[in-house]
Design an enzyme around this catalytic site. Structure first.
Site, PDB file in Angstrom:
ATOM      1  NE  ARG A 122       9.501  12.066   5.660  1.00  0.00           N
ATOM      2  CZ  ARG A 122      10.719  12.491   5.389  1.00  0.00           C
ATOM      3  NH1 ARG A 122      10.889  13.478   4.544  1.00  0.00           N
ATOM      4  NH2 ARG A 122      11.757  11.949   5.961  1.00  0.00           N
ATOM      5  CE  LYS A 144     -10.359   1.736   4.547  1.00  0.00           C
ATOM      6  NZ  LYS A 144     -11.137   0.536   4.924  1.00  0.00           N
ATOM      7  CE  LYS A 228     -14.610   3.873  -0.604  1.00  0.00           C
ATOM      8  NZ  LYS A 228     -13.670   2.868  -1.059  1.00  0.00           N
ATOM      9  CD  GLU A 238     -12.106   1.206   8.334  1.00  0.00           C
ATOM     10  OE1 GLU A 238     -11.878   1.311   7.117  1.00  0.00           O
ATOM     11  OE2 GLU A 238     -12.062   0.133   8.949  1.00  0.00           O
ATOM     12  CG  ASN A 246     -14.005  -2.613   6.366  1.00  0.00           C
ATOM     13  OD1 ASN A 246     -13.502  -2.433   5.276  1.00  0.00           O
ATOM     14  ND2 ASN A 246     -13.644  -1.941   7.440  1.00  0.00           N
ATOM     15  CG  HIS A 253      -9.793  -8.854   3.703  1.00  0.00           C
ATOM     16  ND1 HIS A 253      -9.530  -7.736   4.460  1.00  0.00           N
ATOM     17  CD2 HIS A 253     -10.190  -8.382   2.501  1.00  0.00           C
ATOM     18  CE1 HIS A 253      -9.755  -6.656   3.746  1.00  0.00           C
ATOM     19  NE2 HIS A 253     -10.167  -7.011   2.554  1.00  0.00           N
TER      20      HIS A 253
HETATM   21  P1  NAD Z   1      -7.861  -6.351 -10.367  1.00  0.00           P
HETATM   22  O1  NAD Z   1      -7.253  -5.044 -10.188  1.00  0.00           O
HETATM   23  O2  NAD Z   1      -7.034  -7.552 -10.145  1.00  0.00           O
HETATM   24  O3  NAD Z   1      -8.511  -6.432 -11.813  1.00  0.00           O
HETATM   25  C1  NAD Z   1      -9.169  -7.597 -12.202  1.00  0.00           C
HETATM   26  C2  NAD Z   1      -8.628  -8.156 -13.521  1.00  0.00           C
HETATM   27  O4  NAD Z   1      -9.168  -7.421 -14.604  1.00  0.00           O
HETATM   28  C3  NAD Z   1      -7.130  -8.087 -13.683  1.00  0.00           C
HETATM   29  O5  NAD Z   1      -6.694  -9.220 -14.380  1.00  0.00           O
HETATM   30  C4  NAD Z   1      -6.944  -6.848 -14.532  1.00  0.00           C
HETATM   31  O6  NAD Z   1      -5.738  -6.820 -15.247  1.00  0.00           O
HETATM   32  C5  NAD Z   1      -8.113  -6.953 -15.452  1.00  0.00           C
HETATM   33  N1  NAD Z   1      -8.601  -5.713 -16.031  1.00  0.00           N
HETATM   34  C6  NAD Z   1      -8.713  -4.520 -15.423  1.00  0.00           C
HETATM   35  N2  NAD Z   1      -9.376  -3.666 -16.215  1.00  0.00           N
HETATM   36  C7  NAD Z   1      -9.641  -4.312 -17.355  1.00  0.00           C
HETATM   37  C8  NAD Z   1     -10.313  -3.962 -18.541  1.00  0.00           C
HETATM   38  N3  NAD Z   1     -10.901  -2.772 -18.684  1.00  0.00           N
HETATM   39  N4  NAD Z   1     -10.387  -4.871 -19.534  1.00  0.00           N
HETATM   40  C9  NAD Z   1      -9.836  -6.112 -19.377  1.00  0.00           C
HETATM   41  N5  NAD Z   1      -9.232  -6.522 -18.258  1.00  0.00           N
HETATM   42  C10 NAD Z   1      -9.139  -5.630 -17.262  1.00  0.00           C
HETATM   43  O7  NAD Z   1      -9.143  -6.532  -9.389  1.00  0.00           O
HETATM   44  P2  NAD Z   1     -10.300  -5.528  -8.934  1.00  0.00           P
HETATM   45  O8  NAD Z   1     -11.456  -6.398  -8.670  1.00  0.00           O
HETATM   46  O9  NAD Z   1     -10.444  -4.376  -9.822  1.00  0.00           O
HETATM   47  O10 NAD Z   1      -9.749  -4.952  -7.561  1.00  0.00           O
HETATM   48  C11 NAD Z   1      -9.544  -5.765  -6.441  1.00  0.00           C
HETATM   49  C12 NAD Z   1      -8.547  -5.083  -5.554  1.00  0.00           C
HETATM   50  O11 NAD Z   1      -9.089  -3.833  -5.103  1.00  0.00           O
HETATM   51  C13 NAD Z   1      -8.230  -5.856  -4.297  1.00  0.00           C
HETATM   52  O12 NAD Z   1      -6.838  -5.862  -4.105  1.00  0.00           O
HETATM   53  C14 NAD Z   1      -8.910  -5.092  -3.198  1.00  0.00           C
HETATM   54  O13 NAD Z   1      -8.251  -5.218  -1.962  1.00  0.00           O
HETATM   55  C15 NAD Z   1      -8.866  -3.693  -3.716  1.00  0.00           C
HETATM   56  N6  NAD Z   1      -9.918  -2.819  -3.175  1.00  0.00           N
HETATM   57  C16 NAD Z   1      -9.534  -1.654  -2.633  1.00  0.00           C
HETATM   58  C17 NAD Z   1     -10.492  -0.804  -2.125  1.00  0.00           C
HETATM   59  C18 NAD Z   1     -10.084   0.516  -1.568  1.00  0.00           C
HETATM   60  O14 NAD Z   1     -10.923   1.212  -1.008  1.00  0.00           O
HETATM   61  N7  NAD Z   1      -8.850   0.926  -1.717  1.00  0.00           N
HETATM   62  C19 NAD Z   1     -11.841  -1.147  -2.180  1.00  0.00           C
HETATM   63  C20 NAD Z   1     -12.187  -2.353  -2.751  1.00  0.00           C
HETATM   64  C21 NAD Z   1     -11.221  -3.196  -3.254  1.00  0.00           C
HETATM   65  N1  GLY Z   2     -13.501  -0.445   0.690  1.00  0.00           N
HETATM   66  C1  GLY Z   2     -13.555  -0.043   2.060  1.00  0.00           C
HETATM   67  C2  GLY Z   2     -13.212   1.384   2.272  1.00  0.00           C
HETATM   68  O1  GLY Z   2     -12.885   2.101   1.361  1.00  0.00           O
HETATM   69  O2  GLY Z   2     -13.267   1.845   3.393  1.00  0.00           O
END
Ligand code: NAD
Ligand code: GLY
Length: 362
Positions: A122, A144, A228, A238, A246, A253
């Site tokens: 939890r 998130k 942020k 939110e 968003n 999405h």
């Molecule tokens: P990702 O995590 O898929 O990383 C992108 C690629 O880069 C992957 O292939 C990864 O293995 C590679 N990689 C990562 N770091 C590296 C490095 N230093 N050197 C070489 N390769 C590296 O994608 P992303 O764009 O980082 O994240 C997208 C995800 O984040 C989505 O799932 C999205 O929904 C989520 N997201 C969440 C929030 C939140 O507030 N929680 C906000 C925005 C996005």
């Molecule tokens: N990336 C949107 C949020 O964190 O609310």
């Protein structure tokens, strides 16, 4: 003395407050030693990032009982199978409520590690070590967490804040250029929401950003995290203003889901989604045509998509948008703009309006 590119921010959420440490090199875990010292740690990463940085992180967690959980790479693996694999690794490591998860990777790893931390017994502590630009400026901050469901993106999740975010900007030197650009998509988003001057800053610094100037990158990341933080401090779960973050995401999405997470990177989908949001804002009479043009010029300069060029129809996208968490009583709730830096929440957008805006972006 710390290098001039080191920066520290704090997110103030009462008992859930935490630091965001930005450093030009190295993983500054010594600064948060009380959070990990003497604990069992599970380091969660993937098969791309772990070979690059896991050893350095384990070294920095000196004296800890650390095990690694290395997941397959990619958004297609942001699912219940990976989440269960983390929980299985925690069980095998004998982790209790006082132990610690550490993420090491992009937003996919940050979100899944956070969700595993939220669900294990939890809720246990976790630390984010984001290694993509996108995760350093967005995904690692704000609590998130979640995974995707076959029906849509991030449909399963929880709000669970990390105890610290440790950013090593040197990790960006190994990030593929397309992934780096995708991070800029989320940075432009902050400008579109309420930071018009940041759009000018991004245009002025475009060259330095693309050349990975350590000083400029550190400034970029600190500014985005500060934007942020400001929003999350006002509205952690939110209920209101956080929805502005968003911008571009409802279209984005759907773009990701329509292409089974293989057509657009998340930041690319957000970039194109912002163009669609600007077009919709114009068509509904909220702003002039120039807003879309300004965003397009900036996004294109960083190599981001500004037109729907994949085999997806507007109807298909709208069908997927019906599943969005923000649809209420069949009406779509979207983030639109009255101008650059003037985003607002519009409830009651008709599907016909969505269709027209998407068609104008093909
Ligand atoms: P990702 O995590 O898929 O990383 C992108 C690629 O880069 C992957 O292939 C990864 O293995 C590679 N990689 C990562 N770091 C590296 C490095 N230093 N050197 C070489 N390769 C590296 O994608 P992303 O764009 O980082 O994240 C997208 C995800 O984040 C989505 O799932 C999205 O929904 C989520 N997201 C969440 C929030 C939140 O507030 N929680 C906000 C925005 C996005
Ligand atoms: N990336 C949107 C949020 O964190 O609310």
């Amino acid at each position: 003395m710390k290098n001039q590119t080191s920066k520290q921010l704090e997110i103030n959420l009462g008992q859930r407050s935490y630091p965001i440490l930005i450093n030009p090199d190295g993983f500054d875990l010594a600064a948060i030693e009380p959070l990990w010292s003497g604990k069992k740690v599970l380091l969660v990463s993937n098969d791309v990032v772990a070979p690059l940085y896991a050893e350095a992180v384990i070294d920095a967690l000196e004296g800890c009982d650390v095990k690694c959980c290395v997941l397959p790479d990619g958004e297609v693996h942001k699912n219940s199978t990976s989440w269960l694999a983390i929980l299985d690794a925690m069980a095998a490591h004998g982790m209790t409520r006082t132990d610690l998860l550490v993420s090491l990777g992009g937003g996919v790893i940050c979100d899944m590690t956070g969700f595993a931390a939220a669900s294990w017994m939890r809720g246990i502590d976790f630390i984010q070590i984001p290694t993509t630009l996108l995760s350093q400026i967005d995904a690692s901050v704000g609590g998130k967490t979640g995974i995707n469901h076959a029906q849509g993106k991030n449909l399963i999740g929880a709000f669970h804040q990390p105890r610290a975010v440790i950013i090593n900007t040197a990790t960006l030197n190994t990030l593929p250029a397309r992934e780096f650009a995708a991070g800029i998509g989320e940075a432009v988003k902050y400008g579109g929401i309420n930071q018009a001057q940041f759009i000018d800053w991004l245009s002025t610094k475009q060259q330095a950003i693309l050349e990975h100037s350590a000083v400029v990158l550190s400034e970029l990341i600190a500014q985005c995290c500060a934007f942020k933080v400001q929003v999350v401090e006002q509205d952690e779960k939110e209920q209101g203003v956080r929805a502005l973050l968003n911008l571009g995401h409802t279209f984005g999405h759907a773009l990701e889901t329509a292409t089974n997470y293989q057509g657009y990177l998340h930041g690319e989908a957000v970039a194109l989604g912002m163009v669609m949001a600007a077009e919709l804002s114009y068509q509904l009479g909220y702003c002039d045509k120039q807003l879309r043009k300004t965003l397009e010029n900036l996004l294109q300069g960083f190599g981001l998509p500004i037109k729907l060029d994949k085999e997806i129809t507007a109807d298909q996208l709208v069908r997927l948008m019906r599943l969005d968490k923000k649809v209420q009583s069949g009406k779509h709730r979207l983030i639109l703009m009255k101008g650059l830096g003037q985003a607002f929440i519009e409830t009651g957008v008709e599907e016909s309006d969505l269709l027209n805006a998407i068609k104008a972006c093909t």
